[in-house]
Motif scaffolding. Structure first.
Motif, PDB file in Angstrom:
ATOM      1  N   VAL A  26     -40.448 -10.234 -30.018  1.00 36.34           N
ATOM      2  CA  VAL A  26     -41.858 -10.012 -30.326  1.00 36.34           C
ATOM      3  C   VAL A  26     -42.081  -8.544 -30.662  1.00 36.34           C
ATOM      4  O   VAL A  26     -41.612  -7.648 -29.952  1.00 36.34           O
ATOM      5  N   VAL A  27     -42.800  -8.293 -31.743  1.00 36.60           N
ATOM      6  CA  VAL A  27     -43.262  -6.947 -32.085  1.00 36.60           C
ATOM      7  C   VAL A  27     -44.733  -6.854 -31.710  1.00 36.60           C
ATOM      8  O   VAL A  27     -45.554  -7.670 -32.138  1.00 36.60           O
ATOM      9  N   LEU A  28     -45.053  -5.859 -30.879  1.00 39.98           N
ATOM     10  CA  LEU A  28     -46.425  -5.609 -30.448  1.00 39.98           C
ATOM     11  C   LEU A  28     -46.982  -4.405 -31.182  1.00 39.98           C
ATOM     12  O   LEU A  28     -46.269  -3.436 -31.417  1.00 39.98           O
ATOM     13  N   SER A  29     -48.258  -4.454 -31.514  1.00 44.87           N
ATOM     14  CA  SER A  29     -48.931  -3.253 -32.002  1.00 44.87           C
ATOM     15  C   SER A  29     -50.362  -3.268 -31.538  1.00 44.87           C
ATOM     16  O   SER A  29     -50.942  -4.325 -31.277  1.00 44.87           O
ATOM     17  N   TRP A  30     -50.940  -2.077 -31.445  1.00 49.97           N
ATOM     18  CA  TRP A  30     -52.330  -1.925 -31.054  1.00 49.97           C
ATOM     19  C   TRP A  30     -53.186  -1.673 -32.297  1.00 49.97           C
ATOM     20  O   TRP A  30     -54.319  -1.226 -32.193  1.00 49.97           O
ATOM     21  N   SER A  31     -52.617  -2.005 -33.453  1.00 47.06           N
ATOM     22  CA  SER A  31     -53.300  -1.901 -34.738  1.00 47.06           C
ATOM     23  C   SER A  31     -53.225  -3.257 -35.438  1.00 47.06           C
ATOM     24  O   SER A  31     -52.145  -3.697 -35.826  1.00 47.06           O
ATOM     25  N   GLN A  32     -54.371  -3.907 -35.581  1.00 51.52           N
ATOM     26  CA  GLN A  32     -54.391  -5.196 -36.285  1.00 51.52           C
ATOM     27  C   GLN A  32     -53.952  -5.026 -37.739  1.00 51.52           C
ATOM     28  O   GLN A  32     -53.275  -5.903 -38.309  1.00 51.52           O
ATOM     29  N   LYS A  33     -54.291  -3.890 -38.354  1.00 46.06           N
ATOM     30  CA  LYS A  33     -53.902  -3.669 -39.750  1.00 46.06           C
ATOM     31  C   LYS A  33     -52.383  -3.617 -39.895  1.00 46.06           C
ATOM     32  O   LYS A  33     -51.824  -4.158 -40.859  1.00 46.06           O
ATOM     33  N   LEU A  34     -51.702  -2.961 -38.954  1.00 44.10           N
ATOM     34  CA  LEU A  34     -50.248  -2.910 -39.023  1.00 44.10           C
ATOM     35  C   LEU A  34     -49.640  -4.298 -38.839  1.00 44.10           C
ATOM     36  O   LEU A  34     -48.670  -4.656 -39.531  1.00 44.10           O
ATOM     37  N   ILE A  35     -50.183  -5.078 -37.918  1.00 44.83           N
ATOM     38  CA  ILE A  35     -49.669  -6.437 -37.722  1.00 44.83           C
ATOM     39  C   ILE A  35     -49.900  -7.282 -38.967  1.00 44.83           C
ATOM     40  O   ILE A  35     -49.020  -8.050 -39.387  1.00 44.83           O
ATOM     41  N   ASN A  36     -51.068  -7.154 -39.587  1.00 43.38           N
ATOM     42  CA  ASN A  36     -51.331  -7.898 -40.818  1.00 43.38           C
ATOM     43  C   ASN A  36     -50.359  -7.512 -41.920  1.00 43.38           C
ATOM     44  O   ASN A  36     -49.841  -8.375 -42.652  1.00 43.38           O
ATOM     45  N   LEU A  37     -50.089  -6.198 -42.056  1.00 43.58           N
ATOM     46  CA  LEU A  37     -49.148  -5.737 -43.069  1.00 43.58           C
ATOM     47  C   LEU A  37     -47.748  -6.253 -42.776  1.00 43.58           C
ATOM     48  O   LEU A  37     -47.028  -6.690 -43.689  1.00 43.58           O
ATOM     49  N   PHE A  38     -47.349  -6.196 -41.518  1.00 43.33           N
ATOM     50  CA  PHE A  38     -46.037  -6.696 -41.099  1.00 43.33           C
ATOM     51  C   PHE A  38     -45.922  -8.186 -41.445  1.00 43.33           C
ATOM     52  O   PHE A  38     -44.913  -8.639 -42.014  1.00 43.33           O
ATOM     53  N   ALA A  39     -46.961  -8.955 -41.106  1.00 45.92           N
ATOM     54  CA  ALA A  39     -46.939 -10.391 -41.387  1.00 45.92           C
ATOM     55  C   ALA A  39     -46.801 -10.662 -42.874  1.00 45.92           C
ATOM     56  O   ALA A  39     -46.041 -11.561 -43.290  1.00 45.92           O
ATOM     57  N   ASP A  40     -47.505  -9.896 -43.698  1.00 50.33           N
ATOM     58  CA  ASP A  40     -47.401 -10.069 -45.146  1.00 50.33           C
ATOM     59  C   ASP A  40     -45.984  -9.783 -45.637  1.00 50.33           C
ATOM     60  O   ASP A  40     -45.458 -10.501 -46.512  1.00 50.33           O
ATOM     61  N   LYS A  41     -45.360  -8.750 -45.089  1.00 51.67           N
ATOM     62  CA  LYS A  41     -44.037  -8.346 -45.565  1.00 51.67           C
ATOM     63  C   LYS A  41     -42.956  -9.373 -45.237  1.00 51.67           C
ATOM     64  O   LYS A  41     -41.991  -9.511 -45.976  1.00 51.67           O
ATOM     65  N   ILE A  42     -43.091 -10.069 -44.107  1.00 55.57           N
ATOM     66  CA  ILE A  42     -42.039 -11.028 -43.735  1.00 55.57           C
ATOM     67  C   ILE A  42     -42.494 -12.477 -43.893  1.00 55.57           C
ATOM     68  O   ILE A  42     -41.765 -13.405 -43.534  1.00 55.57           O
ATOM     69  N   GLY A  43     -43.688 -12.683 -44.437  1.00 47.12           N
ATOM     70  CA  GLY A  43     -44.176 -14.044 -44.640  1.00 47.12           C
ATOM     71  C   GLY A  43     -44.473 -14.781 -43.352  1.00 47.12           C
ATOM     72  O   GLY A  43     -44.317 -16.007 -43.284  1.00 47.12           O
ATOM     73  N   ALA A  44     -44.933 -14.056 -42.331  1.00 47.59           N
ATOM     74  CA  ALA A  44     -45.232 -14.684 -41.046  1.00 47.59           C
ATOM     75  C   ALA A  44     -46.575 -15.403 -41.103  1.00 47.59           C
ATOM     76  O   ALA A  44     -47.501 -14.981 -41.795  1.00 47.59           O
ATOM     77  N   GLU A  45     -46.668 -16.497 -40.349  1.00 46.74           N
ATOM     78  CA  GLU A  45     -47.885 -17.303 -40.306  1.00 46.74           C
ATOM     79  C   GLU A  45     -48.320 -17.527 -38.860  1.00 46.74           C
ATOM     80  O   GLU A  45     -47.493 -17.514 -37.950  1.00 46.74           O
ATOM     81  N   PRO A  46     -49.613 -17.757 -38.649  1.00 47.97           N
ATOM     82  CA  PRO A  46     -50.079 -18.059 -37.275  1.00 47.97           C
ATOM     83  C   PRO A  46     -49.554 -19.415 -36.822  1.00 47.97           C
ATOM     84  O   PRO A  46     -49.711 -20.411 -37.544  1.00 47.97           O
ATOM     85  N   PRO A  47     -48.919 -19.491 -35.654  1.00 45.60           N
ATOM     86  CA  PRO A  47     -48.508 -20.799 -35.139  1.00 45.60           C
ATOM     87  C   PRO A  47     -49.734 -21.678 -34.876  1.00 45.60           C
ATOM     88  O   PRO A  47     -50.784 -21.191 -34.459  1.00 45.60           O
ATOM     89  N   GLN A  48     -49.588 -22.961 -35.103  1.00 44.19           N
ATOM     90  CA  GLN A  48     -50.719 -23.875 -34.994  1.00 44.19           C
ATOM     91  C   GLN A  48     -51.295 -23.932 -33.588  1.00 44.19           C
ATOM     92  O   GLN A  48     -52.513 -24.057 -33.410  1.00 44.19           O
TER      93      GLN A  48
END
Length: 257
Positions: free
Chosen positions: A32-54
């Motif tokens: 798990v990668v943690l961040s206290w910045s939602q923008k960084l997590i969103n950027l990270f998700a975009d870069k690796i194609g991550a999706e919210p688990p159902q």
């Protein structure tokens, strides 16, 4: 370990029992990668194609995404700042199957040779937060997972951005970072200050899970306060740190975590 009345496993079981779901269906990866910045997590998700688990339990409060880096499943989660909530969520993530954590965040600098944009890999902690003391007495030394910290170091060097390594001050009260303390800790060689690292290391030691942090200097404290929040300089440095974390994950051995 001292027995407790209420465990994170109990809470997770309580939450999922009515749904009939299993732990594995919550979508939490072993890393798990943690961040206290939602923008960084969103950027990270975009870069690796991550999706919210159902079936993630806290999609609105602590958004989580799961994807892959070099064939390894990775979850990304955004948290509010502060040790208590960070450790509470980490405890529940461990109960959901997490076994390694990389923190990607910001820190204030206590040293002139660590200006805004500098990368830090904390290797020891000066503990002035209360959460870690519920896991270990203050005299117990805490450190990151050596493999994760080493791979972060290697990835940073390969990006031409060597990270400073050393003592990190963690405190619960950012508005009590007094001038006297800043000067005393600067003379002791303390590199930076944040609100989570020492508690994260304590939890890692206590639960037997790997923890390491990569922090970006967001403001300078050694003379007058010099913030760089929302500046292009800090945005660029944070994005570089994100790529270093991705490369660190790609370097992890493919054996089970």
């Amino acid at each position: 370990m001292t027995d407790v009345r209420f465990t994170p496993q109990m809470l997770i079981h309580h939450r999922i029992q009515p749904t009939g779901l299993g732990i594995e269906e919550l979508g939490v990866a072993p890393l798990v990668v943690l961040s206290w910045s939602q923008k960084l997590i969103n950027l990270f998700a975009d870069k690796i194609g991550a999706e919210p688990p159902q079936h993630w339990l806290y999609p609105d409060t602590y958004p989580l995404y799961t994807g892959t880096v070099n064939g390894r499943q990775v979850s990304l989660v955004s948290l509010p700042i502060g040790a208590p909530v960070t450790i509470a969520v980490m405890e529940e993530l461990i109960a959901c199957g997490a076994r390694r954590f990389i923190g990607l965040g910001w820190a204030g600098s206590l040293q002139p040779h660590a200006p805004i944009g500098t990368l830090l890999i904390p290797t020891a902690c000066l503990r002035e937060e209360g959460t870690s003391l519920h896991y270990y007495p203050g005299e117990v030394s805490l450190a990151p997972d050596s493999e994760l910290a080493g791979l972060l170091r290697q990835a940073a060097q390969e990006h031409g951005l060597p990270a400073l390594e050393g003592l990190q001050w963690t405190i619960d009260a950012p508005y009590r970072e007094t001038i006297d303390k800043i000067e005393a800790y600067r003379k002791q060689g303390v590199l930076g200050v944040d609100m989570e690292t020492s508690a994260m290391f304590a939890l890692g030691k206590y639960r037997g899970v790997g923890v390491a942090n990569l922090l970006v200097i967001s403001d300078e404290l050694w003379q007058e306060w010099r913030p760089a929040f929302r500046t292009p300089q800090l945005i660029e440095a944070s994005q570089q740190a994100l790529m270093i974390v991705i490369d660190c994950i790609a370097k992890l051995p493919q054996s089970p975590a």
